[in-house]
Design a protein around this motif. Structure first.
Motif, PDB file in Angstrom:
ATOM      1  N   MET A   1       0.859  -1.175   0.000  1.00  0.00           N
ATOM      2  CA  MET A   1       0.000   0.000   0.000  1.00  0.00           C
ATOM      3  C   MET A   1       0.902   1.233   0.000  1.00  0.00           C
ATOM      4  O   MET A   1       1.719   1.406   0.889  1.00  0.00           O
ATOM      5  CB  MET A   1      -0.881  -0.064   1.250  1.00  0.00           C
ATOM      6  CG  MET A   1      -2.055   0.837   1.231  1.00  0.00           C
ATOM      7  SD  MET A   1      -3.130   0.464   2.661  1.00  0.00           S
ATOM      8  CE  MET A   1      -4.527   1.344   2.082  1.00  0.00           C
ATOM      9  N   ALA A   2       0.762   2.082  -0.987  1.00  0.00           N
ATOM     10  CA  ALA A   2       1.609   3.267  -1.126  1.00  0.00           C
ATOM     11  C   ALA A   2       1.339   4.260  -0.002  1.00  0.00           C
ATOM     12  O   ALA A   2       0.284   4.246   0.617  1.00  0.00           O
ATOM     13  CB  ALA A   2       1.358   3.914  -2.483  1.00  0.00           C
ATOM     14  N   GLY A   3       2.306   5.153   0.244  1.00  0.00           N
ATOM     15  CA  GLY A   3       2.228   6.119   1.337  1.00  0.00           C
ATOM     16  C   GLY A   3       0.954   6.937   1.354  1.00  0.00           C
ATOM     17  O   GLY A   3       0.328   7.103   2.391  1.00  0.00           O
ATOM     18  N   THR A   4       0.545   7.480   0.202  1.00  0.00           N
ATOM     19  CA  THR A   4      -0.676   8.282   0.142  1.00  0.00           C
ATOM     20  C   THR A   4      -1.889   7.435   0.468  1.00  0.00           C
ATOM     21  O   THR A   4      -2.795   7.869   1.159  1.00  0.00           O
ATOM     22  CB  THR A   4      -0.836   8.919  -1.257  1.00  0.00           C
ATOM     23  OG1 THR A   4       0.317   9.714  -1.513  1.00  0.00           O
ATOM     24  CG2 THR A   4      -2.073   9.769  -1.339  1.00  0.00           C
ATOM     25  N   GLY A   5      -1.907   6.188  -0.038  1.00  0.00           N
ATOM     26  CA  GLY A   5      -3.008   5.276   0.250  1.00  0.00           C
ATOM     27  C   GLY A   5      -3.092   4.925   1.717  1.00  0.00           C
ATOM     28  O   GLY A   5      -4.177   4.850   2.280  1.00  0.00           O
ATOM     29  N   VAL A   6      -1.936   4.724   2.349  1.00  0.00           N
ATOM     30  CA  VAL A   6      -1.907   4.427   3.783  1.00  0.00           C
ATOM     31  C   VAL A   6      -2.444   5.620   4.564  1.00  0.00           C
ATOM     32  O   VAL A   6      -3.263   5.463   5.464  1.00  0.00           O
ATOM     33  CB  VAL A   6      -0.488   4.052   4.263  1.00  0.00           C
ATOM     34  CG1 VAL A   6      -0.428   4.005   5.778  1.00  0.00           C
ATOM     35  CG2 VAL A   6      -0.055   2.721   3.682  1.00  0.00           C
ATOM     36  N   ARG A   7      -2.002   6.826   4.210  1.00  0.00           N
ATOM     37  CA  ARG A   7      -2.492   8.021   4.921  1.00  0.00           C
ATOM     38  C   ARG A   7      -4.004   8.158   4.805  1.00  0.00           C
ATOM     39  O   ARG A   7      -4.686   8.450   5.784  1.00  0.00           O
ATOM     40  CB  ARG A   7      -1.804   9.286   4.391  1.00  0.00           C
ATOM     41  CG  ARG A   7      -0.433   9.510   4.999  1.00  0.00           C
ATOM     42  CD  ARG A   7       0.096  10.912   4.728  1.00  0.00           C
ATOM     43  NE  ARG A   7       0.242  11.211   3.315  1.00  0.00           N
ATOM     44  CZ  ARG A   7       1.280  10.867   2.556  1.00  0.00           C
ATOM     45  NH1 ARG A   7       2.271  10.190   3.088  1.00  0.00           N
ATOM     46  NH2 ARG A   7       1.324  11.206   1.294  1.00  0.00           N
ATOM     47  N   ALA A   8      -4.532   7.950   3.596  1.00  0.00           N
ATOM     48  CA  ALA A   8      -5.980   8.054   3.396  1.00  0.00           C
ATOM     49  C   ALA A   8      -6.714   6.986   4.206  1.00  0.00           C
ATOM     50  O   ALA A   8      -7.757   7.254   4.807  1.00  0.00           O
ATOM     51  CB  ALA A   8      -6.318   7.942   1.913  1.00  0.00           C
ATOM     52  N   ALA A   9      -6.170   5.773   4.225  1.00  0.00           N
ATOM     53  CA  ALA A   9      -6.786   4.686   4.976  1.00  0.00           C
ATOM     54  C   ALA A   9      -6.743   4.965   6.476  1.00  0.00           C
ATOM     55  O   ALA A   9      -7.727   4.733   7.186  1.00  0.00           O
ATOM     56  CB  ALA A   9      -6.095   3.369   4.651  1.00  0.00           C
ATOM     57  N   VAL A  10      -5.609   5.459   6.960  1.00  0.00           N
ATOM     58  CA  VAL A  10      -5.486   5.817   8.384  1.00  0.00           C
ATOM     59  C   VAL A  10      -6.506   6.891   8.734  1.00  0.00           C
ATOM     60  O   VAL A  10      -7.195   6.800   9.760  1.00  0.00           O
ATOM     61  CB  VAL A  10      -4.045   6.272   8.726  1.00  0.00           C
ATOM     62  CG1 VAL A  10      -3.996   6.975  10.081  1.00  0.00           C
ATOM     63  CG2 VAL A  10      -3.094   5.080   8.707  1.00  0.00           C
ATOM     64  N   GLU A  11      -6.630   7.918   7.896  1.00  0.00           N
ATOM     65  CA  GLU A  11      -7.598   9.001   8.142  1.00  0.00           C
ATOM     66  C   GLU A  11      -9.021   8.440   8.223  1.00  0.00           C
ATOM     67  O   GLU A  11      -9.793   8.814   9.107  1.00  0.00           O
ATOM     68  CB  GLU A  11      -7.518  10.068   7.052  1.00  0.00           C
ATOM     69  CG  GLU A  11      -6.289  10.935   7.136  1.00  0.00           C
ATOM     70  CD  GLU A  11      -6.227  11.779   8.403  1.00  0.00           C
ATOM     71  OE1 GLU A  11      -7.285  12.272   8.872  1.00  0.00           O
ATOM     72  OE2 GLU A  11      -5.119  11.943   8.943  1.00  0.00           O
ATOM     73  N   TRP A  12      -9.355   7.565   7.286  1.00  0.00           N
ATOM     74  CA  TRP A  12     -10.708   7.003   7.252  1.00  0.00           C
ATOM     75  C   TRP A  12     -10.990   6.174   8.501  1.00  0.00           C
ATOM     76  O   TRP A  12     -12.031   6.330   9.137  1.00  0.00           O
ATOM     77  CB  TRP A  12     -10.897   6.164   5.987  1.00  0.00           C
ATOM     78  CG  TRP A  12     -12.251   5.571   5.886  1.00  0.00           C
ATOM     79  CD1 TRP A  12     -13.437   6.217   5.614  1.00  0.00           C
ATOM     80  CD2 TRP A  12     -12.597   4.191   6.079  1.00  0.00           C
ATOM     81  NE1 TRP A  12     -14.482   5.326   5.613  1.00  0.00           N
ATOM     82  CE2 TRP A  12     -13.994   4.075   5.892  1.00  0.00           C
ATOM     83  CE3 TRP A  12     -11.862   3.056   6.365  1.00  0.00           C
ATOM     84  CZ2 TRP A  12     -14.660   2.865   6.000  1.00  0.00           C
ATOM     85  CZ3 TRP A  12     -12.527   1.849   6.468  1.00  0.00           C
ATOM     86  CH2 TRP A  12     -13.915   1.762   6.285  1.00  0.00           C
ATOM     87  N   LEU A  13     -10.052   5.290   8.858  1.00  0.00           N
ATOM     88  CA  LEU A  13     -10.251   4.476  10.054  1.00  0.00           C
ATOM     89  C   LEU A  13     -10.314   5.349  11.306  1.00  0.00           C
ATOM     90  O   LEU A  13     -11.200   5.179  12.142  1.00  0.00           O
ATOM     91  CB  LEU A  13      -9.127   3.446  10.194  1.00  0.00           C
ATOM     92  CG  LEU A  13      -9.201   2.251   9.266  1.00  0.00           C
ATOM     93  CD1 LEU A  13      -7.889   1.461   9.330  1.00  0.00           C
ATOM     94  CD2 LEU A  13     -10.372   1.345   9.612  1.00  0.00           C
ATOM     95  N   ALA A  14      -9.381   6.271  11.426  1.00  0.00           N
ATOM     96  CA  ALA A  14      -9.322   7.130  12.617  1.00  0.00           C
ATOM     97  C   ALA A  14     -10.580   7.978  12.761  1.00  0.00           C
ATOM     98  O   ALA A  14     -10.963   8.327  13.885  1.00  0.00           O
ATOM     99  CB  ALA A  14      -8.081   8.015  12.564  1.00  0.00           C
TER     100      ALA A  14
END
Length: 151
Positions: A1-14
């Motif tokens: 999972m690329a960095g931008t994708g991880v950030r977006a996923a973290v934001e969504w979960l958080a």
């Protein structure tokens, strides 16, 4: 999972956490940390044990290309499918556990595994979830495959 994708996923979960900032900070400080997040706000989770869960994911992937988030718990041998909030209150399937409003889900940071938990299909940050009718179809097909009736 690329960095931008991880950030977006973290934001969504958080965003489901009672304190999203604290959740993001905890994962930044320790990416291997498991977060305890409430179900029923952004998603419900339907879990299936063992081989039926694995085969359901295979069928679901074939049907949809990319389903919503799917979490595996190696400790319990269960596969959790993230579905829209409210699904659990109407679900009638046998052998399926549900976590909806009033329940909490332990999740690892996207891109990481922690405590036996790992993402089979990580969240993409867009809020995409698996439609209950599609999941039900995949479960029925998986049951038929496991019984040797199809596949």
């Amino acid at each position: 999972m690329a960095g931008t994708g991880v950030r977006a996923a973290v934001e969504w979960l958080a965003s489901a956490a009672p304190d999203p900032g604290a959740c993001r900070w905890a994962w930044e400080r320790d990416p291997l940390r498991v977060a305890l997040l409430p179900a029923g706000r952004r998603w419900d989770v339907l879990t299936v044990a063992g081989e039926p869960g694995r085969v359901t994911l295979e069928v679901l992937t074939r049907l949809t290309g990319r389903p919503g988030p799917v979490l595996a718990d190696s400790g319990s041998g269960r596969t959790g499918f993230f579905v829209p909030p409210g699904t659990v209150s109407h679900w009638m399937g046998t052998g399926v556990r549900g976590a909806g409003e009033g329940s909490w889900i332990a999740v690892p940071r996207p891109g990481q595994a922690a405590g036996g938990l790992r993402w089979l299909v990580p969240p993409d940050g867009s809020g995409t979830l698996t439609a209950p009718t599609t999941l039900e179809t995949a479960m029925h097909e998986a049951a038929a495959v496991l019984r040797g009736w199809g596949g």
